[in-house]
Design a protein around this motif. Sequence first.
Motif, short mmCIF file in Angstrom:
data_model
loop_
_atom_site.label_atom_id
_atom_site.label_comp_id
_atom_site.label_asym_id
_atom_site.label_seq_id
_atom_site.Cartn_x
_atom_site.Cartn_y
_atom_site.Cartn_z
N TRP A 9 1.52 65.65 9.55
CA TRP A 9 2.31 66.90 9.46
C TRP A 9 1.72 67.82 8.40
N THR A 11 9.93 58.60 19.92
CA THR A 11 10.60 59.90 19.80
C THR A 11 11.39 59.98 18.50
N SER A 12 12.11 58.92 18.15
CA SER A 12 12.89 58.91 16.91
C SER A 12 11.99 59.02 15.69
N ARG A 18 10.82 62.63 15.30
CA ARG A 18 11.87 63.52 14.78
C ARG A 18 12.13 63.27 13.30
N GLU A 19 12.07 62.02 12.86
CA GLU A 19 12.27 61.70 11.45
C GLU A 19 11.19 62.33 10.57
N ASN A 76 9.65 65.23 11.20
CA ASN A 76 9.60 66.69 11.42
C ASN A 76 8.63 67.12 12.51
N THR A 87 8.67 67.90 16.78
CA THR A 87 9.51 68.10 17.95
C THR A 87 8.79 67.56 19.17
N PRO A 88 9.24 66.43 19.73
CA PRO A 88 8.57 65.86 20.91
C PRO A 88 8.62 66.82 22.09
N ALA A 139 3.73 66.33 20.57
CA ALA A 139 4.78 66.86 19.69
C ALA A 139 4.22 68.06 18.93
N ARG A 141 7.22 70.86 13.21
CA ARG A 141 8.46 71.60 12.99
C ARG A 141 8.41 72.23 11.60
N GLN A 166 12.04 72.74 8.30
CA GLN A 166 12.52 71.65 7.45
C GLN A 166 11.36 71.14 6.62
#
Length: 250
Positions: free
Chosen positions: A119, A159-160, A163-164, A166, A168-169, A212, A215, A218
């Motif tokens: 990220w 997927t989880s 998201r954890e 940051n 977006t799948p 993904a 994001r 955040q």
Amino acid sequence: MHVDIVDLRQFYYTMLGRVAEQSIAQALSSVWARLPQERLVGLGYCSPFLDRFRADTERTMAFMPAGQGAVNWPVGEPSATALVFDEELPLPDSSVDRVLMVHSLEFAENPRETLKEVWRVLAPGGRLVIVVPNRRGVWARMEHTPFGSGRPYSRGQLTSLMRETNFTPGASAEALFFPPSKIRAILRLRRGFERLGSVLWPAFSGVIVVEAQKRLYQGLPVASRASRRVFAPVLAPQGVPTTRNRLPLV
């Protein structure tokens, strides 16, 4: 524990490895469009797939984890390979547009920290594609392929995790519906297995491919820490004491 680079390279030289590469490449093409003048990093053992994308990119780099080892890529050209720690990539913030992870996440010591680092180096709007063994599939249960090692994932788990950290799948695909057999007659039926499997038993594919997007609304808390990783040359002397610096016996 990582699969050794020698074993990975030898697998993709076999007939089973070649048809597996073709199946995964087809799934990648369905979720990842062309990369016009973008910067692409492959993390893990991605060299069988990077050649398919590098013609469109501004630059393409192959980052191979220290626990796995590295080989020169591209073959016969100036090397674009680096031996790295997946939690400490040698790139500045927001410096690449796309990251492809193959034979990577399932071997990560800390998957969350690895994805947080990905990220960090992705540019705003950057995209990540992960290829991981499917925990429901047959390939994750067979140890004669690299997909039988490491930590397999279900689609929900992957997927989880995204998201954890940051992401977006987005688009996803499956590959390796044919059995991981070395029998040529079965491998010749690969295309039929792939077509039927995608319709009849998509949940039992050999690998899951998920795209993904980074994001931005955040932030990720980053703890300040010194690197605990040190490259140790394989042939470095181990410092055996000589007679001059040996302590006297009492």
